[in-house]
Design a protein around this motif. Structure first.
Motif, mmCIF file in Angstrom:
data_model
loop_
_atom_site.group_PDB
_atom_site.id
_atom_site.type_symbol
_atom_site.label_atom_id
_atom_site.label_comp_id
_atom_site.label_asym_id
_atom_site.label_seq_id
_atom_site.Cartn_x
_atom_site.Cartn_y
_atom_site.Cartn_z
ATOM 1 N N GLU A 98 0.848 -1.193 0.000
ATOM 2 C CA GLU A 98 0.000 0.000 0.000
ATOM 3 C C GLU A 98 0.879 1.237 0.000
ATOM 4 N N GLY A 99 0.395 2.297 -0.635
ATOM 5 C CA GLY A 99 0.974 3.607 -0.469
ATOM 6 C C GLY A 99 2.129 3.989 -1.370
ATOM 7 N N LEU A 100 2.768 3.042 -2.039
ATOM 8 C CA LEU A 100 3.926 3.398 -2.853
ATOM 9 C C LEU A 100 3.538 4.285 -4.034
ATOM 10 N N ASP A 101 2.337 4.112 -4.556
ATOM 11 C CA ASP A 101 1.906 4.898 -5.706
ATOM 12 C C ASP A 101 1.745 6.376 -5.372
ATOM 13 N N ALA A 102 1.609 6.702 -4.092
ATOM 14 C CA ALA A 102 1.477 8.102 -3.682
ATOM 15 C C ALA A 102 2.831 8.804 -3.590
ATOM 16 N N LEU A 103 3.916 8.047 -3.748
ATOM 17 C CA LEU A 103 5.258 8.605 -3.628
ATOM 18 C C LEU A 103 5.832 8.907 -5.007
ATOM 19 N N ASP A 104 6.619 9.977 -5.101
ATOM 20 C CA ASP A 104 7.361 10.207 -6.339
ATOM 21 C C ASP A 104 8.555 9.257 -6.373
#
Length: 219
Positions: A98-104
């Motif tokens: 979860e959450g990696l897609d929100a990171l550059d």
């Protein structure tokens, strides 16, 4: 009866989400090995609670409100909001789904550096992130925009971060319905259901909604 109202006994979206959570834990057990486990960027305590049945398990998420919720839903499991509170070489495996897609890109590489710090030599990570080029988004008619990452780009980031890819595949068609065919009638979902039941990573890259990797920190 409409497509949005499955017949009695048909799986609901909540039930499917539970199956996916259970699948992540079974994949971790089979492909990553024993704990201690770190649930990276967890948004609730369901997966952490299940991981704790396989071995010691902790959670990390950089949001104080979510930290409290995860602690309540996974009683007895340590959950921190500051990565500095995670011990060096304190874990054998990381689950990062979860959450990696929100990171550059820089944020993803920073996450990889964190994994390398907290993992023991030879430790492994289960990674899942949205595949912009996967079959799932195509079937749902999602238009790809600049910056969306596909399976190949995720692989490049993992390898540029110094990780070794041991296995790679897809979560399958995990977000039905696709078109007007209700999930309980869609034969395209059979391979996804089989993978969930097997508790293994068997579907090929690009065949679903997300890219999935098992990666290792060189020992």
């Amino acid at each position: 009866m409409s497509d949005d109202q499955p017949p009695p006994g048909a799986p609901t979206s909540t039930a499917r989400a539970e199956r996916v959570t259970e699948w992540h834990v079974r994949v971790a057990r089979h492909h990553l090995g024993p704990g201690p486990y770190l649930d990276h960027l967890c948004t609730d305590g369901r997966r952490l609670r299940l991981l704790s049945r396989e071995g010691p398990a902790s959670g990390y998420v950089a949001d104080a409100t979510v930290v409290q919720r995860v602690r309540e839903e996974a009683p007895g499991c340590p959950v921190v909001g500051d990565p500095d509170d995670l011990p060096d070489a304190g874990f054998h495996a990381v689950v990062a789904v979860e959450g990696l897609d929100a990171l550059d890109d820089a944020g993803v590489l920073a996450a990889i550096d964190l994994w390398k710090r907290v993992l023991r030599p030879g430790g492994r990570v289960l990674v899942q992130a949205p595949d912009a080029g996967g079959r799932g988004p195509v079937l749902r008619g999602v238009e790809r925009v600049l910056g969306d990452r596909d399976h190949g780009r995720w692989a490049e980031l993992l390898e540029s971060g110094g990780l070794t890819i041991l296995r790679q595949g897809s979560d399958g068609l995990s977000r039905p319905p696709y078109g007007r065919v209700p999930a309980w009638l869609d034969v395209r979902l059979l391979s996804t259901s089989s993978q969930l039941s097997a508790g293994r990573l068997v579907l090929g890259p690009g065949s679903g909604e997300a890219a999935v990797f098992v990666v290792e920190v060189p020992g």
